[in-house]
Design an enzyme around this catalytic site. Sequence first.
Site, PDB file in Angstrom:
ATOM      1  N   ARG A  10     -59.970  19.727 -11.412  1.00 22.25           N
ATOM      2  CA  ARG A  10     -59.521  18.235 -11.669  1.00 22.25           C
ATOM      3  C   ARG A  10     -60.985  17.514 -10.959  1.00 22.25           C
ATOM      4  O   ARG A  10     -61.338  16.492 -11.549  1.00 22.25           O
ATOM      5  CB  ARG A  10     -58.590  17.844 -10.833  1.00 22.25           C
ATOM      6  CG  ARG A  10     -57.048  18.069 -11.434  1.00 22.25           C
ATOM      7  CD  ARG A  10     -55.843  17.477 -10.821  1.00 22.25           C
ATOM      8  NE  ARG A  10     -54.730  17.572 -11.351  1.00 22.25           N
ATOM      9  CZ  ARG A  10     -53.477  17.346 -11.108  1.00 22.25           C
ATOM     10  NH1 ARG A  10     -53.257  16.020 -10.547  1.00 22.25           N
ATOM     11  NH2 ARG A  10     -52.264  17.719 -11.484  1.00 22.25           N
ATOM     12  N   HIS A  47     -44.304  22.525  -4.129  1.00 22.30           N
ATOM     13  CA  HIS A  47     -44.060  22.285  -5.482  1.00 22.30           C
ATOM     14  C   HIS A  47     -45.070  21.814  -6.342  1.00 22.30           C
ATOM     15  O   HIS A  47     -45.447  22.122  -7.550  1.00 22.30           O
ATOM     16  CB  HIS A  47     -42.644  21.523  -5.551  1.00 22.30           C
ATOM     17  CG  HIS A  47     -42.459  20.635  -7.034  1.00 22.30           C
ATOM     18  ND1 HIS A  47     -42.927  19.693  -7.279  1.00 22.30           N
ATOM     19  CD2 HIS A  47     -41.617  21.246  -8.005  1.00 22.30           C
ATOM     20  CE1 HIS A  47     -42.474  19.335  -8.486  1.00 22.30           C
ATOM     21  NE2 HIS A  47     -41.648  20.181  -8.742  1.00 22.30           N
ATOM     22  N   ASN A  48     -45.651  20.675  -5.838  1.00 23.74           N
ATOM     23  CA  ASN A  48     -46.722  19.996  -6.452  1.00 23.74           C
ATOM     24  C   ASN A  48     -47.925  20.788  -6.494  1.00 23.74           C
ATOM     25  O   ASN A  48     -48.665  20.816  -7.593  1.00 23.74           O
ATOM     26  CB  ASN A  48     -47.225  18.770  -5.490  1.00 23.74           C
ATOM     27  CG  ASN A  48     -46.197  17.477  -5.790  1.00 23.74           C
ATOM     28  OD1 ASN A  48     -44.753  17.822  -6.128  1.00 23.74           O
ATOM     29  ND2 ASN A  48     -46.524  16.380  -5.633  1.00 23.74           N
ATOM     30  N   SER A  96     -38.167  15.493  -6.740  1.00 24.35           N
ATOM     31  CA  SER A  96     -39.108  15.641  -8.093  1.00 24.35           C
ATOM     32  C   SER A  96     -38.662  15.459  -9.104  1.00 24.35           C
ATOM     33  O   SER A  96     -37.325  15.585  -9.262  1.00 24.35           O
ATOM     34  CB  SER A  96     -39.667  17.122  -7.908  1.00 24.35           C
ATOM     35  OG  SER A  96     -40.465  17.206  -9.146  1.00 24.35           O
ATOM     36  N   GLU A 114     -47.288  22.726  -9.390  1.00 23.46           N
ATOM     37  CA  GLU A 114     -47.455  21.959 -10.654  1.00 23.46           C
ATOM     38  C   GLU A 114     -48.650  21.727 -11.112  1.00 23.46           C
ATOM     39  O   GLU A 114     -49.297  21.910 -12.274  1.00 23.46           O
ATOM     40  CB  GLU A 114     -46.615  20.460 -10.144  1.00 23.46           C
ATOM     41  CG  GLU A 114     -47.029  19.213 -11.181  1.00 23.46           C
ATOM     42  CD  GLU A 114     -46.480  17.958 -10.455  1.00 23.46           C
ATOM     43  OE1 GLU A 114     -45.365  17.949 -10.154  1.00 23.46           O
ATOM     44  OE2 GLU A 114     -47.426  16.875 -10.674  1.00 23.46           O
ATOM     45  N   ASN A 146     -36.337  -4.557  -0.629  1.00 22.90           N
ATOM     46  CA  ASN A 146     -37.891  -4.203  -1.236  1.00 22.90           C
ATOM     47  C   ASN A 146     -38.543  -5.378  -0.547  1.00 22.90           C
ATOM     48  O   ASN A 146     -38.090  -6.686  -0.379  1.00 22.90           O
ATOM     49  CB  ASN A 146     -38.163  -4.647  -2.761  1.00 22.90           C
ATOM     50  CG  ASN A 146     -39.277  -4.074  -3.283  1.00 22.90           C
ATOM     51  OD1 ASN A 146     -39.510  -2.765  -3.201  1.00 22.90           O
ATOM     52  ND2 ASN A 146     -40.184  -5.079  -3.461  1.00 22.90           N
ATOM     53  N   LYS A 163     -41.695  20.413  -1.117  1.00 18.81           N
ATOM     54  CA  LYS A 163     -42.198  19.472  -2.066  1.00 18.81           C
ATOM     55  C   LYS A 163     -43.615  19.712  -2.426  1.00 18.81           C
ATOM     56  O   LYS A 163     -44.173  19.650  -3.576  1.00 18.81           O
ATOM     57  CB  LYS A 163     -41.752  18.115  -1.885  1.00 18.81           C
ATOM     58  CG  LYS A 163     -42.262  17.157  -2.889  1.00 18.81           C
ATOM     59  CD  LYS A 163     -41.319  17.288  -4.121  1.00 18.81           C
ATOM     60  CE  LYS A 163     -42.013  16.706  -5.468  1.00 18.81           C
ATOM     61  NZ  LYS A 163     -42.968  15.640  -5.409  1.00 18.81           N
TER      62      LYS A 163
END
Length: 482
Positions: free
Chosen positions: A287, A186-187, A128, A190, A32, A183
């Site tokens: 949103r 996918h979002n 995910s 979502e 990290n 992905k």
Amino acid sequence: MKNTFGLAGLAVMGENLVLNIESRGFSVSVYNRTYAKTEKFMAGRARGKNITGFESVKSFVESLESPRRIMMMLKAGDPVDQFIDQLIPYLEEGDIIIDGGNSNFHDTIRRLEYVEQKGFRFIGSGVSGGEEGALKGPSIMPGGSVAAWPYLEPVFMAAAAKVDDGTPCCAWMGPGGSGHFVKMVHNGIEYGDMQLICEAYHFMKEIMGMDNNEIHSTFARWNKGELSSYLIEITAEIMAFRDQDGFAVVDRVLDAAGQKGTGKWTVDASLDYGIPLSLISESVFARCLSSFKELRTEASKVLSGDVAKFAGDRPALLEDLGKALYCAKIISYTQGFGLLQAASEEYGWQLNYADIARIWRGGCIIRSAFLDRIAEAYTENPKLANVLLAPYFKEQLVGSQMSLRRVVATALMAGIPMPCHSAAINYFDGLRTQRLPANLLQAQRDYFGAHTYERVDKPRGEWFHTNWTGRGGTTTSTSYSK
Ligand code: 6PG
């Protein structure tokens, strides 16, 4: 002894993924940027486990078996490029860099080329499932350097969620940026699912006057049927959740939605490839509109409307609402898979849609029973032009469309916004309309700009121009652009 797998970036997803991978019998090296974070992790959750922390990138890389498998779980954007450049000096030919963050697929295509040119391999992988998924088993969507896949497969398959029949929620997506594209979609889905659920909640609350307990019970009941999914399940739990003083937490949450951009990217892509993604687009705009809290508060005082209160058959309307939500969900996935198909053709990815539906059945945020149906439809016909044309979905829409119409009509008359449900029925009606008013649109284009049009009485691909006003010439805009 060298470690099997390396992971850089010990934020929530990274930390949990390390623990998951280690728990499947792999030794893991971690790094990290802020070493204090590594030390904390090593002394805490990683204590006594087959995990080693490193302070320098060099020692981190050198601690790994060849070919090295190094996964980055970093914030999307510049940090990913910077870390790739930090890794490169210590890599050897054939080593594999994996980006498991929510990177934009255009960046993944660029990074793949950059890394491969240097003799290394690159995988852009969707992961995910949030914090819990990362720890217990996420849905994993890898794509990129195909030669790297055999080295990753054992680790990813072991770490991925397993559905009831034991199938891992991970499959090779394809070359290029396909993993991150899948992905991203996918979002987007979502976002659509979440907004649809929110609209159903709003409908129950404002039109039907249901309280949180009744709404909780409705979602809990829906979760036992065809709508059964993670998002419906957590919604039921949210509705029942109370603060220490007994007040519903959901009623204390400010109605201004946030977003990190993956929904917008999905909409961007739909515009790039000309695929109607109206439902997901509306979910992004919903949103945006919600975030103008002060403006909406102001507008609510002046833009009054003469709206109707619902006075009909409540149980029947609630039944309609569940069916409407299911129909709209089917339409959202139809649009999402349409986008996957367009991108796959554009980039030559040869995406396997049945596999995609299958690996979304568990681990990820949109996991649901319903995805089995999509997998079945594509297994039966891998070249399915539109999900709504598959027998099961056709039957559902033909059978339940009136519920969706009644719900949207009721909401419109009551002045309650249902942008995603409305987008769903409008797409459905557009798709099933043999003759749309686009004839007039083409005539308008030809009238003011000599853009030409095709005729119903001539073969496709032949273009005509009419001198609508008697003043225009015979030059068409197509010939101008040559
Ligand atoms: C997942 C989620 C995740 C996403 C968050 C937040 O699959 O685990 O899709 O990747 O980043 O849900 O997204 P927004 O902040 O844009 O809502």
